[in-house]
Design an enzyme around this catalytic site. Structure first.
Site, PDB file in Angstrom:
ATOM      1  N   ASP A  47     -34.940   1.185  62.316  1.00  0.00           N
ATOM      2  CA  ASP A  47     -35.646   1.933  61.269  1.00  0.00           C
ATOM      3  C   ASP A  47     -35.392   3.433  61.468  1.00  0.00           C
ATOM      4  O   ASP A  47     -35.569   3.961  62.571  1.00  0.00           O
ATOM      5  CB  ASP A  47     -37.144   1.622  61.407  1.00  0.00           C
ATOM      6  CG  ASP A  47     -37.968   2.101  60.224  1.00  0.00           C
ATOM      7  OD1 ASP A  47     -37.414   2.216  59.120  1.00  0.00           O
ATOM      8  OD2 ASP A  47     -39.179   2.337  60.413  1.00  0.00           O
ATOM      9  N   HIS A  48     -34.969   4.108  60.415  1.00  0.00           N
ATOM     10  CA  HIS A  48     -34.755   5.568  60.452  1.00  0.00           C
ATOM     11  C   HIS A  48     -33.847   6.034  61.594  1.00  0.00           C
ATOM     12  O   HIS A  48     -34.226   6.934  62.363  1.00  0.00           O
ATOM     13  CB  HIS A  48     -36.088   6.319  60.530  1.00  0.00           C
ATOM     14  CG  HIS A  48     -36.924   6.172  59.304  1.00  0.00           C
ATOM     15  ND1 HIS A  48     -36.678   6.853  58.136  1.00  0.00           N
ATOM     16  CD2 HIS A  48     -38.008   5.383  59.050  1.00  0.00           C
ATOM     17  CE1 HIS A  48     -37.574   6.498  57.216  1.00  0.00           C
ATOM     18  NE2 HIS A  48     -38.382   5.607  57.741  1.00  0.00           N
ATOM     19  N   GLY A  51     -47.416   6.763  56.524  1.00  0.00           N
ATOM     20  CA  GLY A  51     -48.735   7.034  57.089  1.00  0.00           C
ATOM     21  C   GLY A  51     -49.884   6.596  56.186  1.00  0.00           C
ATOM     22  O   GLY A  51     -49.677   5.913  55.176  1.00  0.00           O
ATOM     23  N   LYS A 109     -51.474   8.788  51.617  1.00  0.00           N
ATOM     24  CA  LYS A 109     -50.325   8.815  50.700  1.00  0.00           C
ATOM     25  C   LYS A 109     -50.617   9.566  49.411  1.00  0.00           C
ATOM     26  O   LYS A 109     -49.727  10.153  48.818  1.00  0.00           O
ATOM     27  CB  LYS A 109     -49.885   7.393  50.380  1.00  0.00           C
ATOM     28  CG  LYS A 109     -49.457   6.610  51.643  1.00  0.00           C
ATOM     29  CD  LYS A 109     -48.879   5.269  51.268  1.00  0.00           C
ATOM     30  CE  LYS A 109     -48.715   4.359  52.467  1.00  0.00           C
ATOM     31  NZ  LYS A 109     -47.787   4.872  53.469  1.00  0.00           N
ATOM     32  N   ARG A 145     -56.451  -8.923  77.540  1.00  0.00           N
ATOM     33  CA  ARG A 145     -56.206 -10.128  76.727  1.00  0.00           C
ATOM     34  C   ARG A 145     -57.320 -10.341  75.721  1.00  0.00           C
ATOM     35  O   ARG A 145     -57.122 -10.945  74.677  1.00  0.00           O
ATOM     36  CB  ARG A 145     -56.091 -11.353  77.640  1.00  0.00           C
ATOM     37  CG  ARG A 145     -54.864 -11.307  78.522  1.00  0.00           C
ATOM     38  CD  ARG A 145     -54.920 -12.354  79.594  1.00  0.00           C
ATOM     39  NE  ARG A 145     -56.085 -12.175  80.465  1.00  0.00           N
ATOM     40  CZ  ARG A 145     -56.312 -12.873  81.571  1.00  0.00           C
ATOM     41  NH1 ARG A 145     -55.472 -13.803  81.942  1.00  0.00           N
ATOM     42  NH2 ARG A 145     -57.396 -12.648  82.301  1.00  0.00           N
TER      43      ARG A 145
END
Ligand code: G3H
Ligand code: 13P
Ligand code: ZN
Length: 309
Positions: free
Chosen positions: A82-83, A181, A184, A281
């Site tokens: 990605d990117h 993010g 928007k 966990r």
């Protein structure tokens, strides 16, 4: 089944107006949550790794985790960079066994973007790897106040045609009003669907990619904020807009923020319910369950890639 490229996935998605989810991965729980969801939904999947993820987890750990996911699930999975910001990082990922890379040279001038993208395409194609590139610059809708500035940032359909012809890229990320993010839109969410249709008409058959496509569902923001978070004013892309985009050539929908929110909301809830909990966990497990639920919802109700396998 070994890792696959996105070629045939996108061909089918393009023809049938649905999209494949590309989910950002950073650790084991995130990978497991996504893969479990896709397995239950019988959906193919793109797992994508950013430069930040490589730095956080160490590339070899992520790669081996994805290999484990492929072996464990038998799902058709694409491993995507990605990117990628340079030829070198794309080459590294091709050499490491990724089946898809994104070269993001969108901040460079048009001719330079073409040159860098073409260099990546030549190398990747020679190794059987597909390439996504970006044209235009993702921006918040607030930038649209100045129309010419918005036009400069959004993808230009004429340029898209020239870009695809000159680079031979396999898919194209477009800027139509989404942004990365959780913040928007300041006001009403608005995407430039006319522009999307014009781009699709100029480059028929080329799969389009929507970055910054998280929906930022209020219930997750509220759950975070109820349990000590401070995420005011978050707003994402409404689900119906994602569906609309996939009817106009968008075959890959990138989702990271929604996973972060779902996981964080679940972990905050665990800590709030039991402040004595210090067993990873017992909070990462619920975080993983929340990722699974979110991804199942996306695949089934938003992207439309359920039941393909
Ligand atoms: O496009 C950005 C993705 O959300 C990845 O974010 O660079 O913080 O890993 P990151
Ligand atoms: P979001 O921040 O909307 O999830 O977008 C992620 C993305 O585009 C990754 O490339
Ligand atoms: Zn992105």
């Amino acid at each position: 089944m070994p890792l696959i490229t996105s070629k045939s996935l996108f061909e089918q998605a393009y023809k049938n107006d649905y999209a494949i989810g590309a989910f950002n991965v950073n650790n084991m729980e995130i990978i497991q949550g996504i893969v479990d969801a896709a397995k239950e939904e019988r959906s193919p999947l793109i797992l994508q790794v950013s430069a930040g993820a490589r730095k956080y987890a160490n590339p070899i750990y992520l790669r081996k985790l994805v290999e484990a996911a492929v072996e464990d699930s038998s799902l058709p999975i694409v491993l995507h960079l990605d990117h990628g910001e340079s030829f070198d990082i794309c080459k590294q990922c091709v050499d490491d066994g990724f089946t898809s890379v994104m070269i993001d040279a969108s901040h460079h001038p048009f001719e330079e973007n073409i040159k860098i993208t073409k260099q990546v395409v030549d190398y990747a194609h020679a190794h059987g790897v597909v390439v996504e590139a970006e044209l235009g610059r993702l921006a918040g809708i607030e930038d649209a106040v100045n129309v010419s500035a918005a036009d400069a940032a959004f993808t230009d359909p004429e340029q898209a045609q020239e870009f695809v012809e000159k680079t031979g890229v396999d898919s194209l990320a477009v800027a139509i009003g989404t942004s990365h993010g959780a913040y928007k839109f300041k006001e009403e969410p608005r995407l430039d669907f006319e522009r999307l249709k014009n781009i699709a008409a100029k480059i028929p058959g080329t799969p389009l990619v929507l970055h910054g496509a998280s929906t930022v569902l209020p219930e997750f923001v509220e759950l975070c904020n109820k349990n000590g978070g401070k995420i005011p004013g978050a707003q994402g892309v409404p689900e119906k807009m994602i569906r609309e985009a996939s009817a106009h050539g968008v075959c890959k929908v990138n989702i990271d923020t929604d996973l972060r929110l779902a996981m964080t909301a679940a972990i905050r809830r665990e800590f709030a319910e039991d402040p004595t909990n210090f067993d990873p966990r017992k909070y990462l497990g619920p975080g993983r369950d929340a990722i699974k639920k979110m991804v199942q919802h996306k695949i089934k109700n938003v992207l439309g890639s359920s039941g393909l396998l």
